[in-house]
Design an enzyme around this catalytic site. Structure first.
Site, short mmCIF file in Angstrom:
data_model
loop_
_atom_site.label_atom_id
_atom_site.label_comp_id
_atom_site.label_asym_id
_atom_site.label_seq_id
_atom_site.Cartn_x
_atom_site.Cartn_y
_atom_site.Cartn_z
N ALA A 1 -33.18 30.08 16.60
CA ALA A 1 -33.38 29.80 15.17
C ALA A 1 -32.17 30.17 14.33
O ALA A 1 -31.96 29.61 13.26
CB ALA A 1 -34.62 30.53 14.67
N ARG B 1 -21.12 24.95 37.26
CA ARG B 1 -22.41 24.39 36.90
C ARG B 1 -23.57 25.26 37.40
O ARG B 1 -24.57 25.44 36.71
CB ARG B 1 -22.56 22.96 37.42
N HIS C 1 -29.54 13.47 29.63
CA HIS C 1 -28.75 13.68 28.41
C HIS C 1 -27.42 14.32 28.81
O HIS C 1 -27.24 15.53 28.76
CB HIS C 1 -29.49 14.58 27.42
N GLY D 1 -29.06 29.75 15.20
CA GLY D 1 -27.91 28.93 15.57
C GLY D 1 -27.67 27.81 14.59
O GLY D 1 -28.39 27.66 13.60
N GLY E 1 -31.89 22.45 23.97
CA GLY E 1 -30.82 23.25 24.57
C GLY E 1 -30.37 22.68 25.91
O GLY E 1 -31.19 22.36 26.76
N ASP F 1 -28.99 10.50 21.32
CA ASP F 1 -28.27 9.43 22.01
C ASP F 1 -28.80 8.07 21.56
O ASP F 1 -28.04 7.14 21.32
CB ASP F 1 -28.43 9.59 23.53
P1 NAX Z 1 -25.66 27.82 18.69
O1 NAX Z 1 -24.84 28.58 19.68
O2 NAX Z 1 -25.17 27.68 17.28
O3 NAX Z 1 -27.10 28.48 18.60
C1 NAX Z 1 -27.85 28.81 19.74
C2 NAX Z 1 -28.73 29.96 19.35
O4 NAX Z 1 -29.62 30.21 20.44
C3 NAX Z 1 -27.97 31.24 19.06
O5 NAX Z 1 -28.35 31.76 17.79
C4 NAX Z 1 -28.43 32.18 20.20
O6 NAX Z 1 -28.51 33.54 19.79
C5 NAX Z 1 -29.79 31.60 20.52
N1 NAX Z 1 -30.30 31.97 21.84
C6 NAX Z 1 -29.60 32.16 22.99
N2 NAX Z 1 -30.42 32.56 23.97
C7 NAX Z 1 -31.67 32.60 23.44
C8 NAX Z 1 -32.93 32.98 23.96
N3 NAX Z 1 -33.08 33.37 25.24
N4 NAX Z 1 -34.00 32.93 23.15
C9 NAX Z 1 -33.86 32.54 21.85
N5 NAX Z 1 -32.68 32.21 21.30
C10 NAX Z 1 -31.59 32.24 22.09
O7 NAX Z 1 -25.92 26.39 19.35
P2 NAX Z 1 -26.42 25.05 18.65
O8 NAX Z 1 -25.27 24.30 18.17
O9 NAX Z 1 -27.52 25.37 17.70
O10 NAX Z 1 -26.96 24.25 19.92
C11 NAX Z 1 -28.11 24.68 20.63
C12 NAX Z 1 -28.27 23.90 21.92
O11 NAX Z 1 -28.45 22.51 21.67
C13 NAX Z 1 -27.06 23.99 22.85
O12 NAX Z 1 -27.52 24.22 24.16
C14 NAX Z 1 -26.45 22.60 22.76
O13 NAX Z 1 -25.73 22.27 23.91
C15 NAX Z 1 -27.68 21.77 22.59
N6 NAX Z 1 -27.50 20.40 22.08
C16 NAX Z 1 -28.32 19.43 22.58
C17 NAX Z 1 -28.27 18.13 22.14
C18 NAX Z 1 -29.17 17.08 22.68
O14 NAX Z 1 -29.03 15.91 22.28
N7 NAX Z 1 -30.13 17.35 23.59
C19 NAX Z 1 -27.28 17.71 21.12
C20 NAX Z 1 -26.76 18.85 20.31
C21 NAX Z 1 -26.51 20.12 21.07
O15 NAX Z 1 -25.26 20.03 21.71
#
Ligand code: NAX
Length: 328
Positions: A12, A98, A187, A14, A130, A159
């Site tokens: 939340a 990976r 994805h 992020g 994520g 996408d």
């Molecule tokens: P951020 O790094 O800004 O935020 C991620 C947040 O998740 C951080 O605040 C972190 O503290 C928190 N977090 C980490 N581990 C956690 C856990 N175990 N429990 C709860 N919170 C946890 O990343 P953001 O830009 O917000 O992107 C989030 C995810 O979306 C990334 O994995 C990214 O690769 C993915 N995406 C997926 C997309 C899709 O189309 N499916 C597109 C956008 C994005 O790239």
């Protein structure tokens, strides 16, 4: 008035979380007449930042927002969840293999799946954002044997939306003129955006475009590599567009697809179109009454078959890798 719907958002604090929470609270996720309660899950060091976002949510005085709870414990954050948006994940850092990435994410999505299994509402709908989203969804789903598998989905709507705009630009039409686009597979860069069944202003899209070079060398790579292009341009990964797609995904799942159209969702395969059963792969789906169905009976030509198979092969390899790590 209706009862509030509990929406859990992980990660939340992020950047996607920041773009997502305000739209959920203002009614864009479920509709303008549905009150929501937010449950925010973060890791302990980010609880302060999540608190700050919650303060800003308070300061919006959203009429539909009935409460916000923040926790670093999945068992608390998923308690009673009707909708669970799994955004937080472990990003790939420099030099990470990976296998390491899959293992680190398994450490997040397995306990979250278990917590959803044990504490979420009976009608829970899960969207994994994520990355690697499809395989993270598979890990969470496998850890939740009491929840119907089809409630675990992965996001390919970004996408899909990217493909809509690219096709509209190419054909000089509006995104609202386009129907029946499909994202198949993972994805990832192997995803396959398919325009052979799509329509532009009622006519077949592939015939309208009539340019296989553009399709193979521009359209498909532009859509598949758009995430990298955004990072290059913005210096940060897609956030508002990803949040928007998450809103669209859940909104469509709950409220349905329009007649004569479909959308794309990463969902557990039932074996349709030769995708091995159980893999979480993107398909064309229609939604109605809070459920989705794979669009059946589409003719898959050789061009499409090769690309769907390659992406599905990657999903099978990711599944085998996480199985090897004991995560399934
Ligand atoms: P951020 O790094 O800004 O935020 C991620 C947040 O998740 C951080 O605040 C972190 O503290 C928190 N977090 C980490 N581990 C956690 C856990 N175990 N429990 C709860 N919170 C946890 O990343 P953001 O830009 O917000 O992107 C989030 C995810 O979306 C990334 O994995 C990214 O690769 C993915 N995406 C997926 C997309 C899709 O189309 N499916 C597109 C956008 C994005 O790239």
């Amino acid at each position: 008035t209706r009862n509030a719907v509990n929406v859990t958002v992980t990660g939340a604090a992020g950047q996607i979380g920041y773009a997502l929470l305000f739209r959920i609270a203002s009614g864009h996720l479920l509709g303008p007449d549905v009150p929501v309660k937010l449950r925010l899950l973060e890791i302990t060091p980010a609880l302060g930042a999540a608190e700050g976002t919650a303060m800003e949510l308070d300061d919006c005085a959203f009429p539909l927002l009935e409460g916000i709870e923040i926790s670093d414990d999945p068992n608390v954050a998923f308690d009673g969840a009707n909708v669970a948006l799994l955004v937080g994940a472990r990003p790939r850092t420099k030099g990470m293999e990976r296998g390491d990435l899959l293992e680190a994410n398994g450490g997040i999505f397995k306990p979250q799946g278990r917590a959803i299994n044990d504490h979420a509402a009976d009608d829970v709908k899960v969207l994994v954002v994520g990355n690697p989203a499809n395989t993270n969804a598979l890990i969470a789903q496998a850890a939740a044997p009491d929840v119907p598998a089809e409630r675990f989905t992965a996001m390919t709507r970004l996408d899909h939306n990217r493909a809509l705009t690219q096709l509209a630009k190419k054909t000089g039409t509006a995104v609202t003129d386009i129907r029946k686009l499909t994202i198949w597979g993972n994805h990832s860069a192997t995803q396959y955006p398919d325009i052979f069944h799509a329509e532009v202003a009622g006519k077949n899209a592939a015939e309208t475009v009539n340019d296989e070079t553009w399709l193979a060398d521009e359209f498909i790579p532009t859509v598949a590599k758009r995430g990298a292009a955004i990072i290059e341009a913005r210096g940060a990964s897609s956030a508002a567009s990803a949040a928007n797609a998450a809103i669209d995904h859940v909104h469509t799942w709950v409220n349905g697809t329009p007649a004569g159209d479909w959308t794309s969702m990463g969902i557990p395969s039932d074996g349709s179109y030769g995708v091995p059963e159980g893999l979480i792969s993107s398909f064309p789906v229609t939604c109605a009454d809070g459920t989705y169905k794979i669009v059946q009976g589409l003719d898959i030509n050789d061009f499409s078959r090769a690309r769907i198979d390659a992406s599905v092969q990657e999903l099978a390899e990711e599944r085998d890798a996480v199985r090897g790590l004991g995560l399934l």
